[in-house]
Scaffold this motif. Structure first.
Motif: not given
Length: 255
Positions: A75-85
């Motif tokens: 349930g994560l967005t690509d933007e959340q993944v790029t910024k946090n992971l």
């Protein structure tokens, strides 16, 4: 193709190593704790991927998993993944994309030199070794005789440092012998001597979340395969009814 085969063989060897370590732990009388994971607990998976990427992925990769697949399932967005992971970069020095494999930037040669052996890829180890992983994450204790200053009751003489020490704190191993002579039995337990930033209950949950995430990564299809199975059985049941009446229609003149 050669690289793919090599990657598969490396992942399988890592899985076999964990299985061997599990058997060794059981032979030494180490009782593994039940992880009680639930891969349908999305909040737990989100916490698990956060701690895994921040604490574990500096050394351990997930070479058969992609960031965007994890993002979709958790349930994560690509933007959340790029910024946090995503912290690794490609050959051109650019930040990896959301569709990239979850590799790390550590050199296998350097890792082997630093730790005695290159850290294994962990994509598949969570498929069947959840109790081992959960128990292992909780079993570190201070041991000045070891190169990293720590040891582990589940994986004795492990070359890995206790990367979660600031969360759990530091434990010491205390042993007491009961009985005399050849009948003496040694009982050991770990005691927290220096608290970390988390309470014991909070750290237990963190260890469970990381284990839960690895269980999901090992077989992401578990999230949906049971649903597909139910629909398949319903379809087969409906088809059986239709086939029965069709058979009666075709054979009515014969009988």
């Amino acid at each position: 193709m050669k690289k793919f085969i090599a990657s598969v063989m490396f992942a399988l060897s890592a899985s076999l190593m964990v299985v061997a370590n599990t058997a060794s732990a059981n032979e030494e009388g180490v009782e593994l704790e039940h992880a009680d994971v639930d891969i349908h607990n999305q909040a737990s998976l989100q916490r698990g991927v956060k701690y895994f990427v921040n604490y574990c992925m500096g050394c351990h990769s997930l070479n058969f998993s992609r960031y965007n697949r994890v993002a979709k399932d958790l349930g994560l967005t690509d933007e959340q993944v790029t910024k946090n992971l995503i912290f690794t970069r490609d050959a051109n020095g650019d930040l990896e994309k959301a569709g990239s494999l979850m590799k790390n930037g550590i050199s296998q040669k350097d890792a082997a030199e630093w730790f005695g052996a290159p850290p294994p890829d962990l994509t598949l180890v969570g498929r069947s070794q959840t109790d081992w992983i959960y128990s292992y994450l909780k079993a570190f204790y201070v041991d000045p005789t070891r190169p990293m200053g720590v040891n582990n009751t589940v994986f004795p003489n492990v070359g890995m440092p206790h990367v979660l020490w600031d969360l759990q704190g530091q434990q010491e191993k205390e042993c007491v012998k009961e009985g005399e002579g050849g009948h003496a039995v040694e009982h050991c337990e770990l005691k927290l001597v220096k608290p970390g930033s988390m309470t014991p209950a909070e750290y237990d949950q963190t260890a469970r979340d990381i284990t839960n995430f690895l269980a999901y990564v090992g077989e992401p299809s578990k999230l949906s395969r049971k649903t597909y199975g139910v629909f398949t059985l319903l379809f087969l049941g409906l088809f059986a009814v239709v086939a029965y009446f069709l058979k009666k229609e075709y054979w009515k003149d014969v009988h």
